[in-house]
Structures are given as C-alpha cells and as structure tokens.
Design a protein around this motif. Sequence first.
Motif, PDB file in Angstrom:
ATOM      1  N   CYS A 255       0.829  -1.206   0.000  1.00  0.00           N
ATOM      2  CA  CYS A 255       0.000   0.000   0.000  1.00  0.00           C
ATOM      3  C   CYS A 255       0.860   1.251   0.000  1.00  0.00           C
ATOM      4  O   CYS A 255       1.874   1.316   0.698  1.00  0.00           O
ATOM      5  CB  CYS A 255      -0.894   0.036   1.246  1.00  0.00           C
ATOM      6  SG  CYS A 255      -2.132  -1.257   1.334  1.00  0.00           S
ATOM      7  N   ARG A 256       0.401   2.231  -0.760  1.00  0.00           N
ATOM      8  CA  ARG A 256       0.974   3.574  -0.685  1.00  0.00           C
ATOM      9  C   ARG A 256      -0.044   4.450   0.043  1.00  0.00           C
ATOM     10  O   ARG A 256      -1.204   4.544  -0.378  1.00  0.00           O
ATOM     11  CB  ARG A 256       1.280   4.118  -2.073  1.00  0.00           C
ATOM     12  CG  ARG A 256       1.916   5.513  -2.050  1.00  0.00           C
ATOM     13  CD  ARG A 256       2.242   6.013  -3.448  1.00  0.00           C
ATOM     14  NE  ARG A 256       3.312   5.219  -4.066  1.00  0.00           N
ATOM     15  CZ  ARG A 256       3.133   4.454  -5.148  1.00  0.00           C
ATOM     16  NH1 ARG A 256       1.937   4.359  -5.725  1.00  0.00           N
ATOM     17  NH2 ARG A 256       4.135   3.774  -5.653  1.00  0.00           N
ATOM     18  N   VAL A 257       0.396   5.081   1.131  1.00  0.00           N
ATOM     19  CA  VAL A 257      -0.505   5.827   2.006  1.00  0.00           C
ATOM     20  C   VAL A 257      -0.110   7.302   1.998  1.00  0.00           C
ATOM     21  O   VAL A 257       1.075   7.638   2.097  1.00  0.00           O
ATOM     22  CB  VAL A 257      -0.455   5.273   3.442  1.00  0.00           C
ATOM     23  CG1 VAL A 257      -1.421   6.030   4.346  1.00  0.00           C
ATOM     24  CG2 VAL A 257      -0.775   3.777   3.443  1.00  0.00           C
TER      25      VAL A 257
ATOM     26  N   SER B  39      -8.833   3.774  -0.831  1.00  0.00           N
ATOM     27  CA  SER B  39      -9.761   4.261   0.187  1.00  0.00           C
ATOM     28  C   SER B  39      -9.365   5.657   0.624  1.00  0.00           C
ATOM     29  O   SER B  39      -8.204   6.061   0.497  1.00  0.00           O
ATOM     30  CB  SER B  39      -9.774   3.327   1.406  1.00  0.00           C
ATOM     31  OG  SER B  39      -8.521   3.348   2.067  1.00  0.00           O
ATOM     32  N   LEU B  40     -10.354   6.394   1.125  1.00  0.00           N
ATOM     33  CA  LEU B  40     -10.121   7.710   1.707  1.00  0.00           C
ATOM     34  C   LEU B  40     -10.838   7.759   3.038  1.00  0.00           C
ATOM     35  O   LEU B  40     -12.053   7.568   3.116  1.00  0.00           O
ATOM     36  CB  LEU B  40     -10.655   8.813   0.782  1.00  0.00           C
ATOM     37  CG  LEU B  40     -10.451  10.241   1.292  1.00  0.00           C
ATOM     38  CD1 LEU B  40      -8.967  10.606   1.276  1.00  0.00           C
ATOM     39  CD2 LEU B  40     -11.254  11.241   0.450  1.00  0.00           C
ATOM     40  N   MET B  41     -10.078   8.001   4.109  1.00  0.00           N
ATOM     41  CA  MET B  41     -10.637   8.119   5.446  1.00  0.00           C
ATOM     42  C   MET B  41     -10.407   9.543   5.932  1.00  0.00           C
ATOM     43  O   MET B  41      -9.377  10.151   5.636  1.00  0.00           O
ATOM     44  CB  MET B  41     -10.010   7.112   6.407  1.00  0.00           C
ATOM     45  CG  MET B  41     -10.148   5.674   5.934  1.00  0.00           C
ATOM     46  SD  MET B  41      -9.779   4.431   7.210  1.00  0.00           S
ATOM     47  CE  MET B  41      -8.079   4.811   7.605  1.00  0.00           C
TER      48      MET B  41
ATOM     49  N   VAL C  26      -6.670  10.576   5.055  1.00  0.00           N
ATOM     50  CA  VAL C  26      -5.624   9.625   4.689  1.00  0.00           C
ATOM     51  C   VAL C  26      -6.142   8.741   3.567  1.00  0.00           C
ATOM     52  O   VAL C  26      -7.233   8.188   3.646  1.00  0.00           O
ATOM     53  CB  VAL C  26      -5.155   8.786   5.901  1.00  0.00           C
ATOM     54  CG1 VAL C  26      -6.311   8.039   6.545  1.00  0.00           C
ATOM     55  CG2 VAL C  26      -4.059   7.812   5.484  1.00  0.00           C
ATOM     56  N   SER C  27      -5.357   8.658   2.505  1.00  0.00           N
ATOM     57  CA  SER C  27      -5.684   7.806   1.363  1.00  0.00           C
ATOM     58  C   SER C  27      -4.744   6.619   1.341  1.00  0.00           C
ATOM     59  O   SER C  27      -3.532   6.767   1.560  1.00  0.00           O
ATOM     60  CB  SER C  27      -5.536   8.597   0.065  1.00  0.00           C
ATOM     61  OG  SER C  27      -5.496   7.725  -1.059  1.00  0.00           O
ATOM     62  N   SER C  28      -5.285   5.434   1.071  1.00  0.00           N
ATOM     63  CA  SER C  28      -4.479   4.225   0.946  1.00  0.00           C
ATOM     64  C   SER C  28      -4.805   3.556  -0.383  1.00  0.00           C
ATOM     65  O   SER C  28      -5.969   3.280  -0.671  1.00  0.00           O
ATOM     66  CB  SER C  28      -4.769   3.262   2.099  1.00  0.00           C
ATOM     67  OG  SER C  28      -3.990   2.086   1.982  1.00  0.00           O
TER      68      SER C  28
END
Length: 234
Positions: free
Chosen positions: A136-138, A171-173, A182-184
């Motif tokens: 994953c790139r976060v 995803s976007l939290m 935070v995007s993963s």
Amino acid sequence: MRPLAPRRKVEGYRRRRRDAASTGEGVEGVFARSTTVQAHQDTIDAGIAHLRDEVMPELMEMPGCVGLSMLVDRDSGRCIATSSWESMEAMRDSADRVRPLRDHAAEVMGGNRAQVDEWEIAVLHRTRPAPEGACCRVTWTRFDQLDRAIDTYRMGLLPELERLDGFCSASLMIDREAGIAVSSVTYDNHANMASTRNRADALRSRGAEEAGVEILEVAEFELALAHLRVPEMA
C-alpha cells in the motif's frame, strides 16, 4: 488504518478539537480505528501473528466490527492496524474492550505506546481482493473544504488510480474535526507499487492542487493483513 499520521503536525490540529464536535451525532457510514506502533524490527512477524491469531478473532466477536487490516514498514518498524466498524456508536462502545488488546499487542511488538486515531471512511473502491504480497501507498493530507476534497478524490483521482499497474483498491478516510484525511492505495505486489511511483506522484500533486489540500506525508507499506471487509463506497 494512523491508516500513522505525521505526529507533530496532526497533534497540533487535534488540539483544536472540541468534545461537542466529536460526538458523531447525525453522522452515518462506516468507521475505522487505527492503532500505530513503532515496533522493533525483530518483533514484526510476531506482531503480525498475534494480530491475526489472537486479536482479530476477539475483535470479530464485538458488536459492529467488520474487519481488520495491518500495514507494516519493515525498514522503519512502523506498524498500523486498522479495525472497521459499522457505525461510530459501535466503534466507540468497543473502546474499553479494545484497549487491553491494543496494549498487549504493543507489548508484543516492542512495548511502545500506541497512537490511536478514529476515522470516517468516505470512499472505498476495489476492483479485486488484495493477494498475498500486496503493498500500500498511504498519503496523509490536511483539508479545508471537505466536500471538495472528497469529490476530487472520488471523481478525479479514482479513475486514474484504477488504471495503474497492479491496482487492487483505494480508500479515503477522514477526520472531520482535525481536518485530516488519509488515502491508501493497494497494489498487488511491491514491484507494481514501485513502478507506479512517478505516475502516482503526478496524480497526487494534481489532485492536491485541485482539492486545495496540503500533502503531509507519503509512505509505503507491506499489507500484512487484509481483512477490513468494508463495502464499496466509491
């Protein structure tokens, strides 16, 4: 699942939170609690096994829990475990039961105090499940206009991310009160994640400008556990 926010910057934003704003009244959706531990490198595999074999079964017995994931950076020792919950009420009702599990897991991974963050999951899109060996790139960002940030991510970035080699999901939290998101983005293996860096950098810079957000940090992780089980929210 924070997924560790840059501690010095985010703690400053979090000081502005107010108790009345954090009740979650009127907010619907799926939520997540991320726990970040700075592990000793020689304890990471033990920590993964502990979360998979001990923590996850207990979490899944709690009302409203719908999954767990774990991100690992073996070079730095930073580990991020994220549990997902079907409502904010379920997540917060679980706090007392989760605390001893979290403390013991931190001990297994080196005894460091855990950083805990709570999120609303605003966007989740997957084209396929993450395979073994996924990465994953976060990206952590600070936003001023939430709707603008979400719309840019959903309508501007997702279609482009989906075209990247090895893309599995994104995803976007968000933390509304702190103004942090935070995007993963998950890739099927490290080679594909590495090969997309330049393209991802360009997309991230363009998206940040369009959304009016500040990029705080970008980091890459091994996806050690992939059982978040959040439904499609694109």
